[in-house]
Design an enzyme around this catalytic site. Structure first.
Site, PDB file in Angstrom:
ATOM      1  N   LEU A  93      25.152   8.844  47.738  1.00 36.58           N
ATOM      2  CA  LEU A  93      25.995   9.549  48.702  1.00 36.58           C
ATOM      3  C   LEU A  93      26.408  10.924  48.169  1.00 36.58           C
ATOM      4  O   LEU A  93      26.766  11.802  48.942  1.00 36.58           O
ATOM      5  CB  LEU A  93      27.235   8.720  49.021  1.00 36.58           C
ATOM      6  CG  LEU A  93      26.964   7.409  49.792  1.00 36.58           C
ATOM      7  CD1 LEU A  93      28.223   6.551  49.850  1.00 36.58           C
ATOM      8  CD2 LEU A  93      26.437   7.700  51.187  1.00 36.58           C
ATOM      9  N   HIS A 134      23.587   1.522  39.194  1.00 32.45           N
ATOM     10  CA  HIS A 134      23.778   2.877  39.732  1.00 32.45           C
ATOM     11  C   HIS A 134      25.270   3.243  39.713  1.00 32.45           C
ATOM     12  O   HIS A 134      25.648   4.347  39.295  1.00 32.45           O
ATOM     13  CB  HIS A 134      23.201   2.904  41.148  1.00 32.45           C
ATOM     14  CG  HIS A 134      23.400   4.171  41.911  1.00 32.45           C
ATOM     15  ND1 HIS A 134      22.359   4.981  42.316  1.00 32.45           N
ATOM     16  CD2 HIS A 134      24.531   4.770  42.383  1.00 32.45           C
ATOM     17  CE1 HIS A 134      22.850   6.016  42.990  1.00 32.45           C
ATOM     18  NE2 HIS A 134      24.162   5.911  43.045  1.00 32.45           N
ATOM     19  N   GLU A 135      26.128   2.301  40.149  1.00 33.86           N
ATOM     20  CA  GLU A 135      27.575   2.582  40.201  1.00 33.86           C
ATOM     21  C   GLU A 135      28.168   2.714  38.801  1.00 33.86           C
ATOM     22  O   GLU A 135      29.007   3.592  38.559  1.00 33.86           O
ATOM     23  CB  GLU A 135      28.321   1.484  40.964  1.00 33.86           C
ATOM     24  CG  GLU A 135      27.886   1.252  42.401  1.00 33.86           C
ATOM     25  CD  GLU A 135      27.699   2.517  43.202  1.00 33.86           C
ATOM     26  OE1 GLU A 135      28.349   3.532  42.900  1.00 33.86           O
ATOM     27  OE2 GLU A 135      26.878   2.499  44.133  1.00 33.86           O
ATOM     28  N   HIS A 138      27.713   6.053  37.361  1.00 34.99           N
ATOM     29  CA  HIS A 138      28.668   7.055  37.875  1.00 34.99           C
ATOM     30  C   HIS A 138      29.927   7.114  37.001  1.00 34.99           C
ATOM     31  O   HIS A 138      30.503   8.188  36.816  1.00 34.99           O
ATOM     32  CB  HIS A 138      29.094   6.723  39.308  1.00 34.99           C
ATOM     33  CG  HIS A 138      28.159   7.226  40.381  1.00 34.99           C
ATOM     34  ND1 HIS A 138      27.844   8.559  40.537  1.00 34.99           N
ATOM     35  CD2 HIS A 138      27.509   6.571  41.378  1.00 34.99           C
ATOM     36  CE1 HIS A 138      27.033   8.696  41.588  1.00 34.99           C
ATOM     37  NE2 HIS A 138      26.800   7.507  42.104  1.00 34.99           N
TER      38      HIS A 138
HETATM   39  O1  GNR Z   1      24.185   3.719  49.503  1.00 38.07           O
HETATM   40  C1  GNR Z   1      23.549   3.715  48.452  1.00 38.07           C
HETATM   41  N1  GNR Z   1      22.310   3.172  48.418  1.00 38.07           N
HETATM   42  C2  GNR Z   1      21.609   2.900  47.267  1.00 38.07           C
HETATM   43  C3  GNR Z   1      20.275   2.570  47.367  1.00 38.07           C
HETATM   44  C4  GNR Z   1      19.532   2.275  46.248  1.00 38.07           C
HETATM   45  C5  GNR Z   1      20.123   2.284  45.016  1.00 38.07           C
HETATM   46  C6  GNR Z   1      21.450   2.636  44.879  1.00 38.07           C
HETATM   47  C7  GNR Z   1      22.202   2.932  45.995  1.00 38.07           C
HETATM   48  S1  GNR Z   1      23.865   3.318  45.838  1.00 38.07           S
HETATM   49  C8  GNR Z   1      24.104   4.341  47.233  1.00 38.07           C
HETATM   50  C9  GNR Z   1      25.568   4.718  47.389  1.00 38.07           C
HETATM   51  C10 GNR Z   1      26.009   5.528  46.194  1.00 38.07           C
HETATM   52  O2  GNR Z   1      25.747   6.682  46.039  1.00 38.07           O
HETATM   53  N2  GNR Z   1      26.674   4.886  45.278  1.00 38.07           N
HETATM   54  O3  GNR Z   1      27.048   5.513  44.159  1.00 38.07           O
HETATM   55 NI    NI Z   2      25.642   7.129  43.868  1.00 40.80          NI
END
Ligand code: GNR
Ligand code: NI
Length: 177
Positions: A93, A134-135, A138
């Site tokens: 995002l 992924h989170e 961040h």
């Molecule tokens: O909405 C999101 N979709 C996604 C798709 C594949 C791997 C990771 C993600 S996370 C993302 C939302 C986001 O940016 N989370 O930090």
């Molecule tokens: Ni993200």
């Protein structure tokens, strides 16, 4: 509940290493709820606090089809990752409209505090494992593009800047121009 503004690259808040949350109090619960609402509205399957400008270790996730399996994680830590890896496409995002293939552990085990401050563990695979990794990135100021080869990253960033220029032009353009 309140919709929060999602910060996009290259906002420096996305590069800060977040601080652990000292106590899970009402203020933290309110932020987790606002993050969840913001994530659903975006829409996204995960959201980390730095994406709404807050440098604290908070994450929300919901990878369910019906958007009825929210997870709210405080101070999450990966305590195990599978040796086996998987490559899949990711978006973010905070980097709207660009996508890249990222290699991650196939499965992970997490330790975290829930919204009541209770210590919990969670094992995940598939999309949930991917989203959680992924989170958690961040929270350390890491974006999915950091996992790509420099050539691929630069290609995507050029495309991203071009898209952003188009977006900005549209926003500032007078109506009917
Ligand atoms: O909405 C999101 N979709 C996604 C798709 C594949 C791997 C990771 C993600 S996370 C993302 C939302 C986001 O940016 N989370 O930090
Ligand atoms: Ni993200």
């Amino acid at each position: 509940m309140t919709l929060l503004r999602i910060r996009t690259y290259p906002d420096p808040v996305l590069r800060v290493r977040c601080e652990p949350v000292a106590a899970v109090d009402d203020e933290v619960r309110r932020l987790l709820d606002d993050m969840l609402e913001t994530m659903y509205a975006a829409p996204g399957i995960g959201l980390a606090a730095p994406q709404v400008g807050v440098s604290r270790r908070l994450v929300v996730v919901d990878v369910s089809e019906d958007k009825n399996e929210p997870l709210q994680l405080v101070n999450p830590e990966i305590i195990w990752r599978s040796d086996e890896c998987e490559v899949a496409e990711e978006g973010c995002l905070s980097l709207p409209e660009i996508y890249g293939e990222v290699q991650r552990a196939r499965a992970v085990r997490l330790r975290y505090l829930d919204r009541e401050g209770t210590l919990r563990e969670l094992e995940a695979e598939g999309l949930l494992a991917r989203c959680l990794q992924h989170e958690l990135d961040h929270l350390d100021g890491v974006l999915f593009i950091d996992h790509l080869t420099p050539v691929r990253r630069n290609l995507l960033l050029r495309k991203y800047r071009k898209l952003q220029r188009g977006q900005r032009a549209k926003k500032t353009e007078p109506a009917g121009a």
